[in-house]
Structure formats: structure tokens, C-alpha cells
Design a protein around this motif. Structure first.
Motif, mmCIF file in Angstrom:
data_model
loop_
_atom_site.group_PDB
_atom_site.id
_atom_site.type_symbol
_atom_site.label_atom_id
_atom_site.label_comp_id
_atom_site.label_asym_id
_atom_site.label_seq_id
_atom_site.Cartn_x
_atom_site.Cartn_y
_atom_site.Cartn_z
ATOM 1 N N ASP A 19 0.808 -1.222 0.000
ATOM 2 C CA ASP A 19 0.000 0.000 0.000
ATOM 3 C C ASP A 19 0.841 1.272 0.000
ATOM 4 O OD1 ASP A 19 -2.375 -1.433 -0.009
ATOM 5 O OD2 ASP A 19 -2.503 -1.497 2.173
ATOM 6 N N GLN A 20 2.056 1.178 -0.481
ATOM 7 C CA GLN A 20 2.924 2.353 -0.431
ATOM 8 C C GLN A 20 3.894 2.444 -1.598
ATOM 9 O OE1 GLN A 20 4.924 2.864 3.322
ATOM 10 N NE2 GLN A 20 6.430 4.318 2.509
ATOM 11 N N VAL A 21 4.418 1.314 -2.055
ATOM 12 C CA VAL A 21 5.463 1.322 -3.083
ATOM 13 C C VAL A 21 4.859 0.988 -4.445
ATOM 14 C CG1 VAL A 21 7.662 0.350 -3.834
ATOM 15 C CG2 VAL A 21 7.201 0.652 -1.392
ATOM 16 N N LEU A 22 4.952 1.931 -5.363
ATOM 17 C CA LEU A 22 4.493 1.723 -6.734
ATOM 18 C C LEU A 22 5.673 1.254 -7.568
ATOM 19 C CD1 LEU A 22 2.445 1.996 -9.083
ATOM 20 C CD2 LEU A 22 3.119 4.401 -9.250
ATOM 21 N N PHE A 23 5.574 0.036 -8.106
ATOM 22 C CA PHE A 23 6.612 -0.479 -8.995
ATOM 23 C C PHE A 23 6.247 -0.156 -10.438
ATOM 24 C CE2 PHE A 23 7.635 -3.221 -5.355
ATOM 25 C CZ PHE A 23 9.013 -3.058 -5.323
ATOM 26 N N LEU A 24 7.261 0.250 -11.206
ATOM 27 C CA LEU A 24 7.086 0.619 -12.610
ATOM 28 C C LEU A 24 8.218 0.017 -13.418
ATOM 29 C CD1 LEU A 24 7.259 3.743 -10.871
ATOM 30 C CD2 LEU A 24 5.335 3.907 -12.432
ATOM 31 N N GLY B 235 13.558 -0.927 -19.846
ATOM 32 C CA GLY B 235 13.427 -2.249 -19.253
ATOM 33 C C GLY B 235 14.037 -2.403 -17.874
ATOM 34 N N VAL B 236 14.157 -1.313 -17.105
ATOM 35 C CA VAL B 236 14.697 -1.367 -15.742
ATOM 36 C C VAL B 236 13.548 -1.242 -14.751
ATOM 37 C CG1 VAL B 236 16.196 -0.242 -14.054
ATOM 38 C CG2 VAL B 236 16.926 -0.447 -16.436
ATOM 39 N N LEU B 237 13.605 -2.022 -13.669
ATOM 40 C CA LEU B 237 12.590 -1.937 -12.622
ATOM 41 C C LEU B 237 12.815 -0.689 -11.781
ATOM 42 C CD1 LEU B 237 10.176 -3.391 -11.258
ATOM 43 C CD2 LEU B 237 11.836 -4.437 -9.714
ATOM 44 N N ILE B 238 11.719 0.044 -11.519
ATOM 45 C CA ILE B 238 11.754 1.281 -10.742
ATOM 46 C C ILE B 238 10.730 1.176 -9.622
ATOM 47 C CG2 ILE B 238 11.425 3.792 -10.810
ATOM 48 C CD1 ILE B 238 12.014 3.728 -13.770
ATOM 49 N N ASN C 64 20.114 -3.898 -11.539
ATOM 50 C CA ASN C 64 20.365 -5.335 -11.604
ATOM 51 C C ASN C 64 19.088 -6.127 -11.864
ATOM 52 O OD1 ASN C 64 19.441 -4.557 -9.029
ATOM 53 N ND2 ASN C 64 20.121 -6.497 -8.154
ATOM 54 N N LEU C 65 17.951 -5.430 -11.910
ATOM 55 C CA LEU C 65 16.658 -6.070 -12.179
ATOM 56 C C LEU C 65 16.080 -5.478 -13.450
ATOM 57 C CD1 LEU C 65 15.192 -6.096 -8.558
ATOM 58 C CD2 LEU C 65 16.358 -7.948 -9.758
ATOM 59 N N GLN C 66 16.541 -5.963 -14.557
ATOM 60 C CA GLN C 66 16.073 -5.450 -15.839
ATOM 61 C C GLN C 66 15.910 -6.588 -16.828
ATOM 62 O OE1 GLN C 66 19.011 -3.159 -18.161
ATOM 63 N NE2 GLN C 66 20.488 -3.577 -16.520
ATOM 64 N N GLY C 67 15.166 -6.302 -17.873
ATOM 65 C CA GLY C 67 14.942 -7.280 -18.922
ATOM 66 C C GLY C 67 14.701 -6.562 -20.235
ATOM 67 N N PHE C 68 14.258 -7.306 -21.212
ATOM 68 C CA PHE C 68 13.963 -6.700 -22.510
ATOM 69 C C PHE C 68 12.872 -5.644 -22.320
ATOM 70 C CE2 PHE C 68 12.239 -6.478 -26.833
ATOM 71 C CZ PHE C 68 13.421 -6.376 -27.552
#
Length: 387
Positions: free
Chosen positions: A333-338, A343-346, A360-364
């Protein structure tokens, strides 16, 4: 020894003790004795274990991404990224899982990760649908829908959904498509909706013939499908008006929920559906296909306070826009992942607006998917056990 321990406690006490144990430990305990194995495999135990009172500390993040191995060939994997501790660990806590059956072509961008529902997820591409329990690693390829489009027409797959019909105690997968006339043989303006329902109990597809042909057109976004309150929800539009299209799994009837008045076809936004505070939530973010306007754009989070009543939409958060491809999920209920356009996780803290990039958490690009996941013993029956 195990049987002696079982005899020391009443059955209900032993059941309570075991339901507090993590799934990975229960899987090892099944090997201790036939008695423990039978108990842990029983539908009663699985039900109680699934429905025990839990907190957000019991949640994991299931992260799916694709990698380019060679020209026009990709490999998709899933990882459990975050442990149950307050301290976020950005390294997988289990070995990565290869995604079974799904194509390894450029279409990997359009893979869906649906769910979870009672610990089960559905993975799809343009050809296959896989029912999967990431905890037990059990999965099953669903029977294909053998519909053949008539000559002179083509089938445009619009949306897919997955959920649980609690009235008949059955998992269902919904496939929504349009049958479109293909020139020069037929009129291109001919369009007809087709909805197919897969029942796990019967292991077969059936066509719904009571479909309103004025149904809104569904849109494909990375998080444009969510199962909530017994219904599947998608982003759709009708005559330049965006709506949330709903399909009730029990009645098998479609309905629509209007979006906030400020959301329209020409606002330069894309939309995602997530859950926040156990409520249906809409994420409105700048269209990645448009030219960015620094300082003039925002990502808005709208929460529906009373489900199904469009006038109860409330703008909960509005954060500075960053160049993103799409939102993915809201965690705790607080962290929005995008996912970024490369292709990088934010992550974005909705309270402080602090933004973090996990290189270090990325993909195509466009291949990232996330589900908030709770471990489960929910079985996937074999075909011989169905019917």
C-alpha cells in the motif's frame, strides 16, 4: 517419530501448528511420514493454510522478465525477489524459474501474468495458456481453444483474464477477441465479439453466445487486468470514453464502471489497474508514445472508495512523472513499482515520492511483469482427476 508427535497433540492443535509453517518447510515435512503427507495434501489443510490470517510480511514479489539470447529469440524467467523481512532484498530468494511453454520470439513483450488467485497464476502468450503454482513448481498447459476463424475473417485477441468462481468452486480463464472482416473478401467494417470461457473442472472451452455486440473495446497495457470481488476488470473504451470493463465470473455477465471525469481519450494518459488498501485502484500515467513535457506531467493514483460507484473515485496520490513504460503493481500500500522504457525496474514511494532504480533487475523493454504473491499449496489437478 513423526507419528508419535502427531499422537501427542489433538488433531485441531496439530493442524493449527502446521498451518503456521511456510510452504517450503511443509513440502519437506511431507517426506517425514505418510501420515503427515496425507494431512498436508488434504483439501481441508490446504484450505486452512491458504486462509490463515496473514500480514504483508508474508507477501513476496513474483517478478517476470525476458532476455534477448540471439536475434529474434528470447528467454523468459520468473524470480521471487523480496523476502518477508522489512529489509527489502533485491536478490532472488529462490532459483529463477524458466517460464514453461511460452514462445521465445519478439511476442514475449505481450506475455501476460494473471493473478495470483489462491496462489495460482496464469501465463499466456498468443498461443499457449499455462496454469502455474510458483510455490510447488507444478503447472499444466491448458487445452487449446480449437475455434477456427472463417475464411475471409481474422481473430483479433483483445484480452484475457483469470479468477475463481466461488459459487461453483471452479477456476476460470476468460478469452475475449473480435472477429473482423478481412478485405478484399469481406467488409472490413464487420466486427463481432467472441468470448470463450475455460473451466478447470471440465478442462474445456465453451463459447458464450449472449454477448452484447456493443461492448467497449479493450486496451492492452502491462497491468490492465485485475481480479477483484469475484470479477475480472480490464481497461476499455467506448466512443472516446474510457471505462473499466468487468466480467462477473459467477453470472458471466459484462458491465462497465466509469472512470473519473478527468480521464478521457484525449488526455495523453495511459491507464493501469491495481489494488491499494484492498480497493480497486486506477493508475493514470503519461503515454510513453508521446513527447515528454518535463514539469507538466504527473502519475495519478485514483482509489474507488465504494466498489462499483463511479462517483466515489478519489485521487489518492499525484507524483512527479518520470519517463516510464508502465506501472506494474502497488506493494504494501505504499510502493508503486514501474518499468522504465529501457526495461529497468523502478520503485516510487507514494508517500515521500522517493524513486529508486534497480539496474540489476532489468529485462527486454516492455517485458517486465510483477505480482504480489503469497505462497500456497493449492494443487493443480491432473487431467485424469478432472470431471
Amino acid at each position: 517419530m513423526a507419528n508419535e508427535i502427531m499422537k501427542m497433540y489433538p488433531d485441531d492443535v496439530m493442524m493449527y501448528i502446521l498451518t503456521r509453517i511456510q510452504v517450503k518447510s511443509l513440502l519437506r515435512l511431507k517426506c517425514v511420514s505418510k501420515t503427515w503427507c496425507a494431512l498436508i495434501n488434504s483439501s481441508t489443510f490446504i484450505h486452512f493454510h491458504l486462509n490463515q490470517t496473514t500480514t504483508t510480511k508474508d507477501e513476496l514479489i513474483l517478478f517476470k522478465r525476458s532476455f534477448k539470447e540471439e536475434p529474434n529469440k528470447y528467454q523468459s524467467t520468473m524470480s521471487f525477489l523480496f523476502d518477508v523481512d522489512e529489509q527489502i532484498d533485491h536478490e532472488p530468494i529462490f532459483p529463477d524459474l524458466d517460464v514453461p511453454y511460452l514462445t521465445t520470439t519478439f511476442a514475449c513483450m505481450f506475455h501476460r501474468l494473471l493473478g495470483p488467485c489462491n496462489g495460482l497464476i496464469v501465463l499466456t502468450d498468443s498461443e499457449f495458456i499455462v496454469l502455474f503454482n510458483p510455490t510447488t513448481r507444478n503447472y499444466r498447459l491448458l487445452e487449446p481453444n480449437n475455434y477456427i476463424c472463417p475464411f475471409g475473417f481474422y481473430q483479433d485477441n483483445s484480452g484475457v483474464g483469470f479468477g475463481f468462481d466461488w459459487i461453483v468452486n471452479n477456476y476460470k480463464v476468460i478469452s475475449v477477441s473480435e472477429i473482423i472482416g478481412d478485405p478484399p473478401f469481406y467488409d472490413f467494417h464487420f466486427r463481432k465479439w467472441k468470448v470463450d470461457v475455460y473451466d478447470l473442472i471440465t478442462d474445456s472451452w465453451r463459447d458464450l453466445d449472449n454477448i452484447n455486440q456493443q461492448m467497449p473495446k479493450m486496451h492492452w497495457y502491462a497491468c490492465s487486468e485485475v481480479f477483484y470481488k469475484g470479477a475480472i476488470h480490464w481497461i476499455a473504451s467506448d466512443d472516446a470514453i474510457f471505462v473499466v470493463l468487468c466480467f462477473d465470473l459467477s453470472s458471466e455477465i459484462f458491465r462497465s464502471i466509469l472512470m473519473p471525469d478527468c480521464c478521457d481519450y484525449f488526455d495523453g494518459k495511459c491507464y493501469g489497474l491495481v489494488l491499494l488498501n484492498e480497493s480497486l485502484t486506477l493508475v493514470c500515467y503519461p503515454d510513453p508514445g508521446n513527447d515528454p513535457q518535463p514539469g507538466k506531467e504527473s502519475t495519478d493514483v485514483w482509489l474507488m472508495k465504494e466498489y462499483g460507484i463511479n462517483k466515489t473515485w478519489v485521487k489518492k496520490y499525484s507524483v512527479r512523472a518520470h519517463p516510464i513504460e508502465s506501472p506494474l503493481v502497488i506493494w504494501r500500500d505504499q510502493v508503486l513499482f514501474l518499468q522504465s522504457q529501457c526495461g529497468v525496474l523502478i520503485s516510487c514511494d507514494l508517500h515521500s515520492e522517493e524513486v529508486k532504480e534497480y539496474n540489476n533487475l532489468q529485462g527486454f523493454p516492455r517485458s517486465l511483469r510483477i505480482a504480489v504473491y503469497k505462497e500456497s499449496l493449492t494443487p493443480i489437478p491432473k487431467r485424469s482427476e478432472l470431471g
